[in-house]
Each structure stands twice: as C-alpha cells, then as structure tokens.
Design a protein around this motif. Sequence first.
Motif, mmCIF file in Angstrom:
data_model
loop_
_atom_site.group_PDB
_atom_site.id
_atom_site.type_symbol
_atom_site.label_atom_id
_atom_site.label_comp_id
_atom_site.label_asym_id
_atom_site.label_seq_id
_atom_site.Cartn_x
_atom_site.Cartn_y
_atom_site.Cartn_z
ATOM 1 N N ALA A 271 75.188 38.332 44.305
ATOM 2 C CA ALA A 271 73.915 38.043 43.649
ATOM 3 C C ALA A 271 74.104 37.096 42.470
ATOM 4 O O ALA A 271 73.350 36.121 42.305
ATOM 5 C CB ALA A 271 73.262 39.347 43.186
ATOM 6 N N ASN B 113 68.211 48.020 42.426
ATOM 7 C CA ASN B 113 67.795 48.175 43.822
ATOM 8 C C ASN B 113 66.440 47.493 44.032
ATOM 9 O O ASN B 113 65.830 46.973 43.080
ATOM 10 C CB ASN B 113 67.759 49.647 44.252
ATOM 11 C CG ASN B 113 66.671 50.473 43.586
ATOM 12 O OD1 ASN B 113 65.880 49.959 42.791
ATOM 13 N ND2 ASN B 113 66.628 51.760 43.902
ATOM 14 N N ASP B 114 65.968 47.475 45.260
ATOM 15 C CA ASP B 114 64.713 46.792 45.576
ATOM 16 C C ASP B 114 63.529 47.427 44.870
ATOM 17 O O ASP B 114 62.603 46.731 44.411
ATOM 18 C CB ASP B 114 64.465 46.818 47.092
ATOM 19 C CG ASP B 114 65.440 45.967 47.879
ATOM 20 O OD1 ASP B 114 66.153 45.157 47.265
ATOM 21 O OD2 ASP B 114 65.489 46.123 49.119
ATOM 22 N N ALA C 251 63.404 46.280 41.455
ATOM 23 C CA ALA C 251 63.025 44.867 41.412
ATOM 24 C C ALA C 251 61.520 44.676 41.550
ATOM 25 O O ALA C 251 60.918 43.826 40.882
ATOM 26 C CB ALA C 251 63.749 44.094 42.523
ATOM 27 N N VAL D 244 66.449 39.247 41.827
ATOM 28 C CA VAL D 244 67.216 39.662 43.007
ATOM 29 C C VAL D 244 67.244 41.188 43.055
ATOM 30 O O VAL D 244 67.499 41.846 42.039
ATOM 31 C CB VAL D 244 68.663 39.119 42.961
ATOM 32 C CG1 VAL D 244 69.449 39.581 44.191
ATOM 33 C CG2 VAL D 244 68.670 37.605 42.871
ATOM 34 N N GLY D 245 66.991 41.754 44.222
ATOM 35 C CA GLY D 245 67.064 43.197 44.406
ATOM 36 C C GLY D 245 68.388 43.608 45.012
ATOM 37 O O GLY D 245 69.341 42.822 45.069
ATOM 38 N N TYR D 246 68.432 44.856 45.477
ATOM 39 C CA TYR D 246 69.640 45.369 46.136
ATOM 40 C C TYR D 246 69.215 46.439 47.136
ATOM 41 O O TYR D 246 68.484 47.355 46.780
ATOM 42 C CB TYR D 246 70.598 45.976 45.107
ATOM 43 C CG TYR D 246 72.047 46.008 45.554
ATOM 44 C CD1 TYR D 246 73.009 45.213 44.951
ATOM 45 C CD2 TYR D 246 72.462 46.825 46.604
ATOM 46 C CE1 TYR D 246 74.340 45.222 45.354
ATOM 47 C CE2 TYR D 246 73.777 46.851 47.026
ATOM 48 C CZ TYR D 246 74.718 46.041 46.391
ATOM 49 O OH TYR D 246 76.037 46.056 46.811
ATOM 50 N N ASN E 282 67.926 45.557 50.525
ATOM 51 C CA ASN E 282 67.216 44.900 51.634
ATOM 52 C C ASN E 282 66.437 45.906 52.469
ATOM 53 O O ASN E 282 66.515 45.933 53.700
ATOM 54 C CB ASN E 282 68.174 44.110 52.529
ATOM 55 C CG ASN E 282 67.431 43.160 53.458
ATOM 56 O OD1 ASN E 282 66.357 42.676 53.128
ATOM 57 N ND2 ASN E 282 67.994 42.899 54.638
ATOM 58 N N ALA F 157 61.415 44.932 50.837
ATOM 59 C CA ALA F 157 61.827 43.586 50.423
ATOM 60 C C ALA F 157 61.379 42.519 51.411
ATOM 61 O O ALA F 157 61.141 41.368 51.033
ATOM 62 C CB ALA F 157 63.350 43.542 50.264
ATOM 63 N N LEU G 285 61.445 39.417 48.866
ATOM 64 C CA LEU G 285 62.430 39.572 47.794
ATOM 65 C C LEU G 285 63.824 39.108 48.222
ATOM 66 O O LEU G 285 64.349 39.555 49.239
ATOM 67 C CB LEU G 285 62.491 41.049 47.389
ATOM 68 C CG LEU G 285 63.480 41.465 46.305
ATOM 69 C CD1 LEU G 285 63.095 40.873 44.960
ATOM 70 C CD2 LEU G 285 63.555 43.000 46.232
ATOM 71 N N THR H 108 67.570 39.563 48.056
ATOM 72 C CA THR H 108 68.216 40.852 47.827
ATOM 73 C C THR H 108 69.603 40.899 48.460
ATOM 74 O O THR H 108 69.998 39.990 49.187
ATOM 75 C CB THR H 108 67.333 41.994 48.388
ATOM 76 O OG1 THR H 108 67.874 43.255 48.026
ATOM 77 C CG2 THR H 108 67.216 41.905 49.900
#
Length: 333
Positions: A168, A242-243, A246, A267-269, A271, A275, A282, A284
């Motif tokens: 990321a 995390n998403d 986000a 940026v998320g985490y 997916n 997202a 998003l 991610t």
Amino acid sequence: MVRPTMEDVALRAGVSRALVSLVMRGSPKVSEMRRTAVLKAAEELGYSPHAMARSLASRTSTVLGVMVSDLHNAFFAEVVDGIDEVAREQGFDIIINTGGRSPARERRALESLLSFRPAGLILLSPVVPATAIGKAAEQLPIVLVARSSRVSTVDTVNDDGEQGARLAVDHLVSLGHKRIAHLDGGEGTQAGPRRRGYVTAMEAHGLAPQVVSSEYTDAAGARAIRSLIADGSLPTAILSCNDFNAVGAISALEDAGLRVPADVSVVGYDNTSLAALRHVSLTTIDQPRAEFGRLAALALLQRVRDERTDPVRHLLNPSLVVRNTTAPPGGLR
C-alpha cells in the motif's frame, strides 16, 4: 406443536429405536428396505435428528463451531463462506456466534460454543486471551484465522500483514505522496504486523511515519479523520487498517468538504465485497477471504480425524487492488 421423536419414527416404521438411530447416522448395517421405511416415516412425521443430541449419544460430532469477531464486517462473512463450503462437502454443519470484539464477551461466546460439544472450533480474529484459547484447545481442535499462536495444538491461517502494508505504501509513494498516515487497528489482531509494515516501508522511502490510533470500525475511521483535520495534520494519503475503517474515513473526509482522491487518497485492507461496490470503488489490499475459510476448515478436519498432530501455519500473500480512491496528490496533477 410437539416435536416428533426418534421413538415416534420407530413406532411409525415398525422398527426399534436403535435401528432408527443407525439409519440417522448413515450406518451401512441397515438393509435398504428398512432404511427406506425409516426415512419415509421420518418424512411423514417431519422428524429431523437434533445435531447436539446425536453427538452426545454417539460420542461423535458433525458440527463445527465458528466464533466471529465482528458481525458488521463483511470480511468475516466471506471467510465463513469458505468454511461452510468445505464443511458441507465433508458432511459437517456449522454453528456461529460472536463476541463483538470484546475479550469478556468472547470468553462467554467460547464457553457457549464448547457447551454444544462440536468436533472443533474456528475462531475468526479473536481478541480473547491466549490462555483461554490454550485451555479450550485441551478439549478439542482449534484453528485461528487472522491471529497468530505458538501453541502446538492450535493451527493458524493468516496473511502477511507486513507485506500488505508495504504494498500500500509503495503504491502511494509511486503516485507521488510523501505525507501518508496509517489509521491503525489498535489492539485488534493483525494490527501489529500491518503497523510494522507501514513504518518499515515509510522509513525505506525516507519518509516520516504518521501512525494514528484507530480501530477496525467505520466509526473509528471517521473519528481519526476528524481528529487529523482538527489539529491540522491531515496528510495527502491514508492507509486504513481495514476496508470498514476506510469507508468511515472517506465519509468523514466528504463531510468536511474534501474530495477522494482529488484531495486525499485512501487505501483499505481486506478487499471485501464492500470495497468493490461501484460507488465505493476502494483501492485496497486483497486477502483471499474464502481461501482463508477453506484452509481453516480443512486444517480443522485433519485434526478432528486424527490425520495430523503437527501444527499448520498458513501464511498467504496479499496483493494490491487499485480502484478509484487513489491518485497523485493535488500539486502533482
């Protein structure tokens, strides 16, 4: 309405209760004629065997317990999909509960699952103390998802959180961002590896890390953004833990009149399915959620069937998924 019993089925079919029990367990010792008679009687009466009672009677179980950290987070639903797929293929059912991200509630949830005497347990991102997990593992097989363990009787399935965070940061730096903040997962499981990966990547690029205390929720993401705006330290890019976090961050940015990604990239985490929604789109870090679930279920069933005693430590590689919430910082466009 009184629920029909095994005795009722035996009376209707003209056989013994013991024979009905054999049929319900799928025993090959029953003739096809009697099996058909029992199943026909059960269908007419609307009888179905109680999984817990069947387990107690036979000293075996075809039930797997699953404890979910947060019912609001789509990540866990997608992991459960993978668990359920393998469980059904192997003739097992699953029962699910949650501890709501609270150590005390999770301890009670764990005790509740144990009371059903399942064949084994899968705990998704648990925050319950390691001692409680170790004690439960003395009673039955346990697999942890999104949490590490050194207990040899406990298997684990994780992603490489440090690598994911580095991916990321590298992406954001490649777009020209220099001020990148990480909204971390606080005391949540796997928050540590992601935080370390972020700090390592920032320092490797010669940039100053900015770790902001947060949690794995949308409300926490929104609070963190409001705090950054209030103290004048809002960066040009955000890496959320995390998403879900986000999405909360994006909401707070938009409430403040800021555009994503024109003013701030996010940026998320994970997916998750969230997202990928078109109006979210998003950027991610992808974790193979269903694969987590499949691997966890397969590892658990190996333990249940005494096929293995050595611990399994699955560590999956994450990947970057670029969508519409990241772009070069405003001054570079």
